[in-house]
Structure formats: structure tokens, C-alpha cells
Scaffold this motif. Structure first.
Motif, PDB file in Angstrom:
ATOM      1  N   HIS A 145     -42.477 -12.606-101.571  1.00 37.85           N
ATOM      2  CA  HIS A 145     -43.726 -13.422-100.279  1.00 37.85           C
ATOM      3  C   HIS A 145     -42.895 -12.376 -99.316  1.00 37.85           C
ATOM      4  CE1 HIS A 145     -45.083 -16.507 -98.719  1.00 37.85           C
ATOM      5  NE2 HIS A 145     -44.622 -16.936 -98.353  1.00 37.85           N
ATOM      6  N   ALA A 146     -41.773 -12.082 -99.100  1.00 38.46           N
ATOM      7  CA  ALA A 146     -41.125 -11.311 -97.786  1.00 38.46           C
ATOM      8  C   ALA A 146     -42.482  -9.613 -97.485  1.00 38.46           C
ATOM      9  CB  ALA A 146     -40.461 -10.311 -97.987  1.00 38.46           C
ATOM     10  N   TYR A 147     -42.378  -9.178 -98.694  1.00 42.06           N
ATOM     11  CA  TYR A 147     -43.365  -7.919 -98.824  1.00 42.06           C
ATOM     12  C   TYR A 147     -45.008  -7.791 -98.762  1.00 42.06           C
ATOM     13  CZ  TYR A 147     -45.344  -3.764-100.634  1.00 42.06           C
ATOM     14  OH  TYR A 147     -45.961  -2.331-100.218  1.00 42.06           O
ATOM     15  N   THR A 148     -45.698  -8.990 -99.711  1.00 38.59           N
ATOM     16  CA  THR A 148     -46.930  -9.316 -99.471  1.00 38.59           C
ATOM     17  C   THR A 148     -47.340 -10.082 -98.116  1.00 38.59           C
ATOM     18  OG1 THR A 148     -46.860  -9.788-101.915  1.00 38.59           O
ATOM     19  CG2 THR A 148     -48.344 -10.700-101.238  1.00 38.59           C
ATOM     20  N   GLY A 149     -46.316 -10.855 -97.493  1.00 37.32           N
ATOM     21  CA  GLY A 149     -46.313 -10.993 -95.897  1.00 37.32           C
ATOM     22  C   GLY A 149     -47.490 -12.923 -96.444  1.00 37.32           C
ATOM     23  N   GLY A 150     -46.716 -13.083 -97.580  1.00 35.58           N
ATOM     24  CA  GLY A 150     -47.528 -14.529 -97.559  1.00 35.58           C
ATOM     25  C   GLY A 150     -47.502 -14.534 -99.514  1.00 35.58           C
ATOM     26  N   GLY A 151     -48.566 -14.803 -99.440  1.00 35.56           N
ATOM     27  CA  GLY A 151     -49.303 -15.142-100.563  1.00 35.56           C
ATOM     28  C   GLY A 151     -49.066 -15.978-101.236  1.00 35.56           C
TER      29      GLY A 151
END
Length: 377
Positions: free
Chosen positions: A324-330
Motif C-alpha cells: 500500500h505504501a509503495y503503490t501510494g494506495g491501490g
């Protein structure tokens, strides 16, 4: 165009993904029909013969537009794939209604490839409950009648979900579509998933080869390292060359949004150029550096679990936090968490810090779970 053997077929290694077609005024449900048809014409002229769509793409309009585009060509000149939309619980009891409607929208009598869409934590129980929903039995019957030529599934779930689905239906699955790229090779346990499928002799289809565009452009230092190895290779091409280096990968789907992206991908797939060992090492080092930003270094040792009074599956929660953090949500983390009861969610953490006392990586787990809960709203 590179082609890959699949049973008695030769499939273009580059598949035309119809999830990100050009749209009008930024409205995802309003496909720019003229631009989309022109892209399909270019794809056909340059040897792409695999076209992938789905019920829900572009506000349920993708299948209709792809049907119009492909109807202008002989039926034996292309292979079309679509999917049963089990990502939406409201569809679980509608397979007998949705499947024939998809045939109508695409204007075909049969699907070359048909998939259980997005097998994941949220829907695995429904997919496996054939007595209640009958999705599996119905699709098997459609295959028996010739309205499905090849049956497979796509999976965004974790490794245990993939195993459960394969244990139940693996004998009938002819291919599996995975989110796979040089980030998710480790981040989403892509290697372990591919290894499992290899053991069962199930070939791999790839979705998200560019990780939603994140691998189309890299920091300048990382781009320079790759350019030094292959001066004439575009940065996005490295993601495709990585996948060309995995023997069981058959079709690589790319959701191209404009003519320029399509033409660049066609140039990349004009020849097969898998990575050397040195190039692979450089690319994996870049992936490691990319993943180190904004994520926590959990090694899933599970020491924390035995010290949690709530018996939270902390390694899994931290893995979802990293995604979630790397994708910026998703959608992946919320989708996986939706299958957990409230007492197993990140918000159930008591902030007692017992887990932190035994964490070899000295992760501030309580703070991470609090941040996760905040991000999830």
C-alpha cells in the motif's frame, strides 16, 4: 513480432490489453472509439493476435468497443480473452446472465480464452463454493460446449490463495495470469508463484508488466546504469526484457493508452532479447533500491506473532502495508484486508509494543500498524 507456443497455437508474445484504452475528456467510461480502433488496426498489422478485455473495464464498455474493433477482421485471425467478474460480490450468482451477455458484447460465438477474474482473498471462498454459486461448473460446461476454447484464471491474491485455487481447480486450468514484473518478482512473491505454476505445468500470462507505469521511468542514476548496459534500449523495454527471460511466460499483456505506447512496444517485441546474468543482477539491485523507499524491512520471521496478545498475523499485515505504501494506495491491500475480521485488522493493534521487543529488524510495528489504519481511513 515474437510468438510463443501454447498447445497448438502460436500467440503473440505481446498481448493487447484493453483496460487502459484512450478516453475522452479524462472520463474512463468514455472510450475514444476512433483512436482505439486505429490502435487495434496497428496491432493487427504488426502481428499482435491476442486481445484481452473484461466485463468491468472502462465502465463495462471495453468489451463492446473491442467487439467492434475485432469484428472487422476474420475470426480466425485473432484470439480474444475476457473474464468472469468475480471481483465484485454482486456478480457471484450472475454467471449464467453475464457470460452470454459477454458473447453478445464482443460479437463472437466463443471465447478463445476465458478467465476467473482476480482470484484473491476476498472471493476465493465464493469461487470455491460451487454448490452455492456454480461458477466453476458453469464455465466447465461452456468449455464442454465449445463456447470457451481455453480456461484459465487471473490472480492478485497471495501465494496461499493461489495454492487453494490450484488445489481445487488446477487440473482444469490451462493458464494463469499474474501481476509480474521485476519489482513484484520479490515484492509480490512472483518467483514463488511462477515456481508453483511451473511444477503443475501451467504457463504464465503477465499483467502489469510496467507496474501501472512505475517502471516506464526511473530515477536518473538508475536509468544511467541500465543505459550503460544497453544504450539503445528504452527504459520501459527493460521490464519486457525481464519477462522475456522467464521461460514459462507466454503472453505479456500491455494496457496501452495511446498510439505512441503501442508503437514503442511493437519495436521492443520485434525481437527476443532476454537479459544476461549481469543485466539481471543490475536490474534486481535497482528493484531492491526502489522497494527500500517507504517500506519496512520485515523478513517474515514470525517472532512477533507469538508475542501479540491479539494474535495478529503481523508479517502479512506488514507485507500489505509495504504494498500500500509503495503503490501510494491501490486496491490490493484493501481487497486482501476485506477478507479479515475486524479483530485481525491493523486497527486491532493494542499498541502494547510486545512484538517490538522481539523484532530482529527493530521495526516499530505499533507505529506502522497505526499508520496503516490511518492510510486505510
Amino acid at each position: 513480432m515474437i510468438y510463443r507456443d501454447f498447445q497448438d497455437l502460436k500467440l503473440s508474445a505481446l498481448g493487447f490489453g484493453a483496460m487502459r484504452l484512450p478516453v475522452l475528456d479524462g472520463d474512463d467510461s468514455r472510450i475514444d472509439e476512433a483512436a482505439a480502433l486505429h490502435m487495434v488496426d496497428t496491432a493487427m498489422q504488426n502481428g499482435i493476435n491476442y486481445y484481452d478485455t473484461a466485463w468491468g473495464y472502462h465502465g463495462e464498455n471495453s468489451e463492446t468497443i473491442m467487439g467492434k474493433a475485432l469484428a472487422r477482421y476474420p475470426r480466425d485471425s485473432f484470439y480474444v480473452a475476457t473474464k468472469f467478474p468475480g471481483y465484485d460480490p454482486s456478480n457471484w450468482n450472475r454467471v449464467k446472465e453475464i457470460f452470454p451477455r459477454q458473447l453478445e458484447k464482443l460479437g463472437v460465438d466463443y471465447f478463445d480464452f476465458y478467465l476467473f477474474h482476480n482470484v484473491c482473498e476476498m472471493n476465493i471462498d465464493a469461487y470455491l463454493d460451487d454448490e452455492k454459486y456454480g461458477i466453476y461448473s458453469y464455465l466447465i460446461e461452456q468449455k464442454r460446449q465449445g463456447r470457451i476454447r481455453h480456461l484459465g484464471f487471473s490472480c492478485h491474491g497471495e501465494l496461499d490463495v493461489l495454492k487453494r485455487f490450484l488445489d481445487a481447480y488446477g487440473k482444469d486450468m490451462e493458464f494463469c495470469q499474474l501481476q509480474l514484473n521485476y519489482l513484484d518478482w520479490t515484492f509480490q512473491h512472483g518467483k514463488e508463484k511462477v515456481d508453483l505454476l511451473n511444477k503443475l505445468g501451467i504457463p504464465v500470462w503477465v499483467m502489469e508488466p510496467l507496474r501501472g507505469g512505475k517502471l516506464a521511468k526511473l530515477p536518473a542514476e538508475q536509468e544511467s546504469a541500465l543505459t550503460a548496459l544497453r544504450p539503445d534500449e528504452d527504459i520501459p523495454a527493460w521490464a519486457f526484457r525481464f519477462l522475456q527471460s522467464i521461460p514459462s511466460v507466454t503472453v505479456i499483456l500491455s494496457g496501452m493508452s495511446n498510439q505512441e505506447q503501442l508503437e514503442k512496444n511493437l519495436r521492443t517485441f520485434a525481437e527476443d532479447k532476454p537479459l544476461t546474468d549481469a543485466e539481471m543482477k543490475t536490474l534486481m539491485n535497482i528493484a531492491d533500491r526502489m522497494l527500500s523507499r517507504g517500506t519496512v524491512p520485515c523478513t517474515a520471521c514470525h517472532y512477533c506473532v507469538s508475542h501479540c496478545p491479539m494474535s495478529l498475523d503481523i508479517p502479512r499485515l506488514l507485507s500489505l502495508y509495504n504494498e500500500h505504501a509503495y503503490t501510494g494506495g491501490g486496491f490490493i491491500a484493501p481487497m486482501a484486508l476485506s477478507a479479515l475480521p475486524p479483530e485481525k485488522q491493523p486497527s486491532a493493534c493494542l499498541q502494547c509494543r510486545s512484538c517490538e521487543q522481539v523484532c530482529p529488524q527493530q521495526i516499530k510495528i505499533s507505529e506502522v500498524l497505526a499508520d496503516f489504519s490511518k492510510k486505510l481511513g
